[in-house]
Design a protein around this motif. Structure first.
Motif, PDB file in Angstrom:
ATOM      1  N   SER A 187       9.774  -6.711  10.424  1.00  0.00           N
ATOM      2  CA  SER A 187       9.128  -7.951  10.001  1.00  0.00           C
ATOM      3  C   SER A 187       8.385  -8.623  11.149  1.00  0.00           C
ATOM      4  O   SER A 187       7.467  -9.420  10.915  1.00  0.00           O
ATOM      5  CB  SER A 187      10.165  -8.921   9.427  1.00  0.00           C
ATOM      6  OG  SER A 187      10.776  -8.378   8.269  1.00  0.00           O
ATOM      7  N   ALA A 188       8.770  -8.306  12.374  1.00  0.00           N
ATOM      8  CA  ALA A 188       8.109  -8.893  13.536  1.00  0.00           C
ATOM      9  C   ALA A 188       6.705  -8.349  13.738  1.00  0.00           C
ATOM     10  O   ALA A 188       5.908  -8.922  14.479  1.00  0.00           O
ATOM     11  CB  ALA A 188       8.947  -8.649  14.793  1.00  0.00           C
ATOM     12  N   VAL A 189       6.390  -7.227  13.093  1.00  0.00           N
ATOM     13  CA  VAL A 189       5.063  -6.613  13.232  1.00  0.00           C
ATOM     14  C   VAL A 189       4.161  -7.137  12.118  1.00  0.00           C
ATOM     15  O   VAL A 189       4.453  -6.974  10.934  1.00  0.00           O
ATOM     16  CB  VAL A 189       5.153  -5.080  13.157  1.00  0.00           C
ATOM     17  CG1 VAL A 189       3.770  -4.458  13.309  1.00  0.00           C
ATOM     18  CG2 VAL A 189       6.099  -4.552  14.231  1.00  0.00           C
ATOM     19  N   ASN A 190       3.062  -7.770  12.525  1.00  0.00           N
ATOM     20  CA  ASN A 190       2.125  -8.322  11.554  1.00  0.00           C
ATOM     21  C   ASN A 190       0.696  -7.958  11.956  1.00  0.00           C
ATOM     22  O   ASN A 190       0.487  -7.112  12.838  1.00  0.00           O
ATOM     23  CB  ASN A 190       2.298  -9.842  11.445  1.00  0.00           C
ATOM     24  CG  ASN A 190       2.229 -10.525  12.803  1.00  0.00           C
ATOM     25  OD1 ASN A 190       1.360 -10.208  13.620  1.00  0.00           O
ATOM     26  ND2 ASN A 190       3.149 -11.464  13.056  1.00  0.00           N
ATOM     27  N   SER A 193      -0.151  -7.922  15.646  1.00  0.00           N
ATOM     28  CA  SER A 193       0.597  -7.030  16.526  1.00  0.00           C
ATOM     29  C   SER A 193      -0.272  -5.873  16.995  1.00  0.00           C
ATOM     30  O   SER A 193      -1.219  -5.465  16.309  1.00  0.00           O
ATOM     31  CB  SER A 193       1.837  -6.488  15.813  1.00  0.00           C
ATOM     32  OG  SER A 193       2.691  -7.536  15.387  1.00  0.00           O
ATOM     33  N   SER A 194       0.070  -5.321  18.148  1.00  0.00           N
ATOM     34  CA  SER A 194      -0.669  -4.178  18.674  1.00  0.00           C
ATOM     35  C   SER A 194      -0.222  -2.896  17.980  1.00  0.00           C
ATOM     36  O   SER A 194       0.851  -2.834  17.355  1.00  0.00           O
ATOM     37  CB  SER A 194      -0.430  -4.046  20.176  1.00  0.00           C
ATOM     38  OG  SER A 194       0.920  -3.683  20.429  1.00  0.00           O
ATOM     39  N   TYR A 199       3.967   1.079  16.307  1.00  0.00           N
ATOM     40  CA  TYR A 199       4.514   2.416  16.546  1.00  0.00           C
ATOM     41  C   TYR A 199       5.989   2.336  16.943  1.00  0.00           C
ATOM     42  O   TYR A 199       6.836   3.067  16.405  1.00  0.00           O
ATOM     43  CB  TYR A 199       3.698   3.106  17.636  1.00  0.00           C
ATOM     44  CG  TYR A 199       4.348   4.327  18.246  1.00  0.00           C
ATOM     45  CD1 TYR A 199       4.300   5.564  17.605  1.00  0.00           C
ATOM     46  CD2 TYR A 199       5.011   4.248  19.476  1.00  0.00           C
ATOM     47  CE1 TYR A 199       4.893   6.684  18.174  1.00  0.00           C
ATOM     48  CE2 TYR A 199       5.596   5.361  20.043  1.00  0.00           C
ATOM     49  CZ  TYR A 199       5.539   6.575  19.390  1.00  0.00           C
ATOM     50  OH  TYR A 199       6.132   7.682  19.946  1.00  0.00           O
ATOM     51  N   ALA A 200       6.316   1.445  17.888  1.00  0.00           N
ATOM     52  CA  ALA A 200       7.696   1.328  18.352  1.00  0.00           C
ATOM     53  C   ALA A 200       8.623   0.872  17.231  1.00  0.00           C
ATOM     54  O   ALA A 200       9.742   1.389  17.075  1.00  0.00           O
ATOM     55  CB  ALA A 200       7.773   0.359  19.535  1.00  0.00           C
ATOM     56  N   ARG A 243       3.674   0.931   5.484  1.00  0.00           N
ATOM     57  CA  ARG A 243       2.872  -0.178   6.011  1.00  0.00           C
ATOM     58  C   ARG A 243       2.526   0.007   7.482  1.00  0.00           C
ATOM     59  O   ARG A 243       1.409  -0.272   7.920  1.00  0.00           O
ATOM     60  CB  ARG A 243       3.647  -1.494   5.827  1.00  0.00           C
ATOM     61  CG  ARG A 243       2.946  -2.721   6.403  1.00  0.00           C
ATOM     62  CD  ARG A 243       3.723  -3.986   6.126  1.00  0.00           C
ATOM     63  NE  ARG A 243       4.975  -4.077   6.862  1.00  0.00           N
ATOM     64  CZ  ARG A 243       5.079  -4.607   8.087  1.00  0.00           C
ATOM     65  NH1 ARG A 243       3.996  -5.045   8.724  1.00  0.00           N
ATOM     66  NH2 ARG A 243       6.260  -4.675   8.684  1.00  0.00           N
ATOM     67  N   LEU A 244       3.463   0.520   8.263  1.00  0.00           N
ATOM     68  CA  LEU A 244       3.266   0.644   9.707  1.00  0.00           C
ATOM     69  C   LEU A 244       2.605   1.955  10.112  1.00  0.00           C
ATOM     70  O   LEU A 244       2.216   2.119  11.270  1.00  0.00           O
ATOM     71  CB  LEU A 244       4.609   0.512  10.424  1.00  0.00           C
ATOM     72  CG  LEU A 244       5.337  -0.825  10.234  1.00  0.00           C
ATOM     73  CD1 LEU A 244       6.722  -0.770  10.866  1.00  0.00           C
ATOM     74  CD2 LEU A 244       4.529  -1.971  10.821  1.00  0.00           C
ATOM     75  N   ARG A 245       2.471   2.873   9.189  1.00  0.00           N
ATOM     76  CA  ARG A 245       1.975   4.205   9.543  1.00  0.00           C
ATOM     77  C   ARG A 245       0.560   4.200  10.127  1.00  0.00           C
ATOM     78  O   ARG A 245       0.319   4.871  11.143  1.00  0.00           O
ATOM     79  CB  ARG A 245       2.018   5.115   8.318  1.00  0.00           C
ATOM     80  CG  ARG A 245       1.554   6.545   8.595  1.00  0.00           C
ATOM     81  CD  ARG A 245       2.732   7.426   8.801  1.00  0.00           C
ATOM     82  NE  ARG A 245       2.490   8.500   9.723  1.00  0.00           N
ATOM     83  CZ  ARG A 245       3.292   9.562   9.865  1.00  0.00           C
ATOM     84  NH1 ARG A 245       4.377   9.654   9.141  1.00  0.00           N
ATOM     85  NH2 ARG A 245       3.048  10.483  10.754  1.00  0.00           N
ATOM     86  N   PRO A 246      -0.415   3.525   9.539  1.00  0.00           N
ATOM     87  CA  PRO A 246      -1.772   3.609  10.100  1.00  0.00           C
ATOM     88  C   PRO A 246      -1.851   3.184  11.563  1.00  0.00           C
ATOM     89  O   PRO A 246      -2.477   3.878  12.384  1.00  0.00           O
ATOM     90  CB  PRO A 246      -2.582   2.681   9.188  1.00  0.00           C
ATOM     91  CG  PRO A 246      -1.839   2.681   7.896  1.00  0.00           C
ATOM     92  CD  PRO A 246      -0.402   2.742   8.291  1.00  0.00           C
TER      93      PRO A 246
END
Length: 270
Positions: A187-190, A193-194, A199-200, A243-246
């Motif tokens: 949830s911290a990745v929006n 975010s870089s 990725y992490a 969601r985070l894959r791209p």
């Protein structure tokens, strides 16, 4: 996070679709966001070569490592179970194995990874057969009989078998803990975010989810308690992994390209 386990995740989730090979320098760069230092990567790579998971090769950008056929098969099987939302149904039959003797711990762990649980010292059962079982037991040097079995009482009777073979309350608790622990991470990745942060976060999500390969036999819904936490956890995983894959893919490509342009960046393989 151990370097060897992280390397399996890295190859399985990112490098396998890109040919299953990478320069050592790229492995170092890609594990750095996880807090894994270069010496740990070197040690883990050497160990995986000795165990037959990786094969050394010379790339244009320097020394590198390629997945062996054994490793590629194992990672493909794991990927099918990690991204498992569309898993097919159950035909009502168990794969039942009766052993003629005890199994060593490493061989028992291999059966658990394949989705088998124990009904006693010499009896193992799974909701579906795994082709690799025969290889595992032959390698273990243990005689066995293998049956396809359906419970005479149908699903209610089969549920009793499941309760003996697997600790479902503990597994349910682990799924609830997984969601509680990983929710703040993803949830911290929006949008601000870089790519490296995405990725992490995604790497940690997949790494934690991968641990269920060794515990969850992926039973059909008819054999699970109502409102099974594993189903909601799988939805949580699928949603955030997608969601985070791209952004994660962009980071991986950038690391691979930077190593290719710069040669052996940040690592000396001697």
């Amino acid at each position: 996070m151990q370097a060897r386990s992280a390397l399996f995740d890295l190859y399985g989730d990112y490098l396998r679709p890109r040919g299953g090979r990478a320069p050592v320098a790229a492995l170092v760069k890609l594990l750095a966001p996880l807090g894994i230092a270069p010496p740990a990567v070197r040690t883990a790579v050497s160990r995986m070569v000795r165990q037959g998971w990786l094969h050394p090769l010379r790339l244009v950008s320097g020394p590198g490592y390629l997945l062996t056929p054994k490793a590629a098969r194992r990672l493909d099987e794991a990927a099918a179970r990690i991204y498992r939302t569309g898993r097919s149904g159950w035909d009502g039959r168990f794969d039942l194995i009766l052993l003629h003797g005890p199994l060593a711990k490493k061989d028992a762990n291999r059966l658990s990874f394949l989705g088998y649980g124990t009904l006693g010292d010499h009896a193992w059962v799974a909701p579906r057969s795994a082709d690799e079982v025969d290889t595992v037991l032959v390698d273990a040097g243990v005689g066995y009989e293998r049956f396809s079995a359906a419970h005479a009482a149908g699903s209610p009777g089969a549920s009793e078998v499941v309760g003996k073979a697997w600790d479902l309350p503990s597994l349910a608790s682990s799924y609830e803990t997984f969601v509680a622990d990983l929710r703040p991470v993803v949830s911290a990745v929006n949008a601000r975010s870089s790519d490296e942060e995405a990725y992490a976060a995604r790497f940690r999500l997949v790494h934690a989810w991968r641990s269920f390969l060794f515990r969850d036999p992926q039973l059909p819904p008819s054999l699970l308690p109502p409102r099974w936490p594993g189903a909601s956890a799988a939805g949580f995983f699928d949603r955030h992994a997608t969601r985070l894959r791209p952004a994660a893919d962009r980071y991986v490509e950038r690391c691979l390209q930077s190593v290719s342009r710069g040669g052996r960046v940040g690592f000396s393989d001697t």
